[in-house]
Write a protein that holds these residues in place. Structure first.
Motif, PDB file in Angstrom:
ATOM      1  N   TYR A   1       0.834  -1.202   0.000  1.00 48.81           N
ATOM      2  CA  TYR A   1       0.000   0.000   0.000  1.00 48.81           C
ATOM      3  C   TYR A   1       0.873   1.257   0.000  1.00 48.81           C
ATOM      4  O   TYR A   1       0.622   2.206  -0.757  1.00 48.81           O
TER       5      TYR A   1
ATOM      6  N   SER B   1       0.587   3.736  -3.209  1.00 46.51           N
ATOM      7  CA  SER B   1      -0.031   5.030  -2.911  1.00 46.51           C
ATOM      8  C   SER B   1       0.962   6.179  -3.014  1.00 46.51           C
ATOM      9  O   SER B   1       0.568   7.346  -3.130  1.00 46.51           O
TER      10      SER B   1
ATOM     11  N   ASP C   1      -2.718   8.179  -7.209  1.00 47.05           N
ATOM     12  CA  ASP C   1      -3.783   8.761  -6.387  1.00 47.05           C
ATOM     13  C   ASP C   1      -4.950   7.777  -6.397  1.00 47.05           C
ATOM     14  O   ASP C   1      -5.726   7.721  -7.355  1.00 47.05           O
ATOM     15  N   LEU C   2      -5.077   7.006  -5.347  1.00 42.54           N
ATOM     16  CA  LEU C   2      -6.029   5.904  -5.311  1.00 42.54           C
ATOM     17  C   LEU C   2      -7.399   6.368  -4.831  1.00 42.54           C
ATOM     18  O   LEU C   2      -7.514   7.041  -3.800  1.00 42.54           O
TER      19      LEU C   2
ATOM     20  N   ALA D   1      -4.542   7.205   4.763  1.00 44.20           N
ATOM     21  CA  ALA D   1      -5.047   8.037   3.660  1.00 44.20           C
ATOM     22  C   ALA D   1      -5.613   9.352   4.185  1.00 44.20           C
ATOM     23  O   ALA D   1      -5.363  10.421   3.625  1.00 44.20           O
TER      24      ALA D   1
ATOM     25  N   ARG E   1      -6.188  12.369   1.711  1.00 43.71           N
ATOM     26  CA  ARG E   1      -6.719  11.685   0.526  1.00 43.71           C
ATOM     27  C   ARG E   1      -8.113  11.122   0.799  1.00 43.71           C
ATOM     28  O   ARG E   1      -8.386  10.621   1.893  1.00 43.71           O
TER      29      ARG E   1
ATOM     30  N   THR F   1     -10.044   8.208  -0.009  1.00 40.63           N
ATOM     31  CA  THR F   1      -9.889   6.846  -0.523  1.00 40.63           C
ATOM     32  C   THR F   1     -10.920   5.945   0.134  1.00 40.63           C
ATOM     33  O   THR F   1     -10.993   5.873   1.368  1.00 40.63           O
TER      34      THR F   1
END
Length: 324
Positions: free
Chosen positions: A149, A153, A157-158, A182, A187, A189
Motif C-alpha cells: 500500500y 499510494s 492517487d487511489l 489516507a 486523501r 480513498t
C-alpha cells in the motif's frame, strides 16, 4: 544473532517509511539502474543453510564501487515456539566502506527490507501501471501487504483500495490502518474488505499479492488486460501465488534474472530485469498486462543502505554501532 550487542538496532523497531522517503529511494534505485551502477556491482547468489530442524540461515552480500559500500544482509528464519504462530525472522545489515574496509555501522534488517520493498514497488508500479490507475487490490494483511500500500499510494492517487485476507479480523484491521493513513495524507480513498481474493482483483488497475499461499490465487477472472500485478509472495519451482497462465500472458519483471530462474524456475526465463523499464519504448508497459515477480536481490538492499546512511536527519533510520 540472539547475542546482539547494544550497538545493533532492534529488529522491527524502525518507523514506518513516509511516502516522501519511499519516493526518494525509488528515485535512487532508478538512478542506479540508469547510470549502470547496478551493473557494476558484485552481487553473488544468496546463500541459505538449513539445519535438521528446518531453521534457515541466510547471507545476501553486495559490493558497489559507485556507492563505496559493502553490505551483507544476514537473516535467520526459525519456527516459532508458540503453537500456531508463523516462523520468526531476524535480520541485520552490517555496512562497510568498500574502498577502506572500515565498518560504518549496522542497519536493522526489517527496516531495510520493508523500505526497499515499498520503494521498488513504487518504482515498478510507476513505470508499469496506467497513469490514471485508481483502484488497488491487496491480497494479504501482513507486513509486506502494508509495504505494498505504501509503495503504490506513493505514486498513484487511489480512489479505492480493496483488501482481502484469509483472516477477516486482520483484513479489517489493515483496512482501518489504510483509512487512517489516507486520511492523514488528506486523501479521499474508499477502503473495503473484499469478500474474496477474486473480488479484490476484479476490475482492479493494480493488484498486490503478499501471502504465504503455495497455490496460485484465484485472481485471473475479471482482471483487466492492462492491470499491473506486484507479486511479493511465494515464487519457487513448487509453489507460487500467480498461475503459470498469468505468467505466460503478461510481461514478467524481476530484479535479477539469474536469481529468478534459480529460485522460481524456467517459468521466469522470459522475464525482463528492472533496467528494461527505462529502455526506449518502455512507455508501452503502461498499456499492457505486467507482473512484478519479486524474488529479491541484494543490490536493492545496498542502494537502500546507501540512501539511509545519508539520511541521518530521519530518526530511526540511522546507522548504529559505527567504529570510531
Amino acid at each position: 544473532m540472539a547475542d546482539r550487542t547494544a550497538a545493533t538496532a532492534t529488529p522491527g523497531a524502525g518507523p514506518e517509511p513516509s511516502a516522501a522517503l519511499v519516493r526518494s529511494l525509488a528515485g535512487a534505485m532508478r538512478d542506479a539502474l540508469r547510470s549502470g551502477a547496478v551493473g557494476r556491482m558484485l552481487v553473488p547468489p544468496r546463500e541459505t543453510v538449513e539445519d535438521a530442524a528446518g531453521a534457515k540461515f541466510i547471507s545476501m552480500p553486495a559490493v558497489s564501487p559507485d556507492h563505496d559500500l559493502y553490505v551483507n544482509k544476514v537473516a535467520t528464519i526459525v519456527s516459532s515456539p508458540v503453537p500456531g504462530r508463523r516462523a520468526t525472522v531476524t535480520s541485520v545489515v552490517p555496512v562497510f566502506s568498500a574502498s577502506t574496509g572500515r565498518f560504518l555501522g549496522t542497519l536493522d534488517g526489517d527496516t531495510v527490507t520493508n523500505l526497499k520493498c515499498a520503494a521498488v514497488t513504487a518504482l515498478v508500479t510507476d513505470r508499469c501501471a496506467a497513469p490514471d490507475s485508481r483502484v488497488l487490490g491487496i491480497i494479504g494483511s501482513g507486513v509486506q501487504a502494508r509495504q505494498q500500500y505504501l509503495g503504490v499510494s506513493a505514486v498513484r492517487d487511489l480512489a479505492e483500495v480493496r483488501v482481502w485476507s484469509r483472516d477477516p479480523a486482520r483484513a479489517a484491521a489493515f483496512a482501518r490502518d489504510i483509512e487512517e493513513t489516507a486520511a492523514a495524507a488528506g486523501r479521499k480513498t474508499e477502503v473495503v474488505v473484499a469478500a474474496s481474493a477474486g473480488h479484490a482483483a476484479r476490475g482492479a488497475d493494480i493488484l498486490s499479492t503478499a501471502t504465504t499461499s503455495v497455490h496460485p490465487l484465484p485472481i485471473g477472472d475479471g482482471l483487466p488486460a492492462h492491470a499491473h500485478i506486484n507479486c511479493l509472495g511465494a515464487h519457487t519451482t513448487a509453489s507460487r501465488e500467480v498461475s503459470a497462465e498469468l505468467l505466460r500472458s503478461n510481461i514478467v519483471i524481476v530484479e535479477d534474472l539469474r536469481t529468478a530462474i534459480a529460485e522460481a524456475g524456467e517459468s521466469h526465463a522470459g522475464a525482463i530485469e528492472l533496467d528494461a523499464l527505462f529502455a526506449p519504448g518502455a512507455e508501452e508497459f503502461t498499456r499492457r498486462g505486467t507482473i512484478f515477480a519479486s524474488t529479491g536481490c541484494a543490490y536493492l538492499d545496498l542502494i537502500t543502505c546507501a540512501h539511509l546512511a545519508g539520511r541521518d536527519d530521519i530518526e530511526g533510520f540511522r546507522l548504529t554501532g559505527a567504529a570510531p
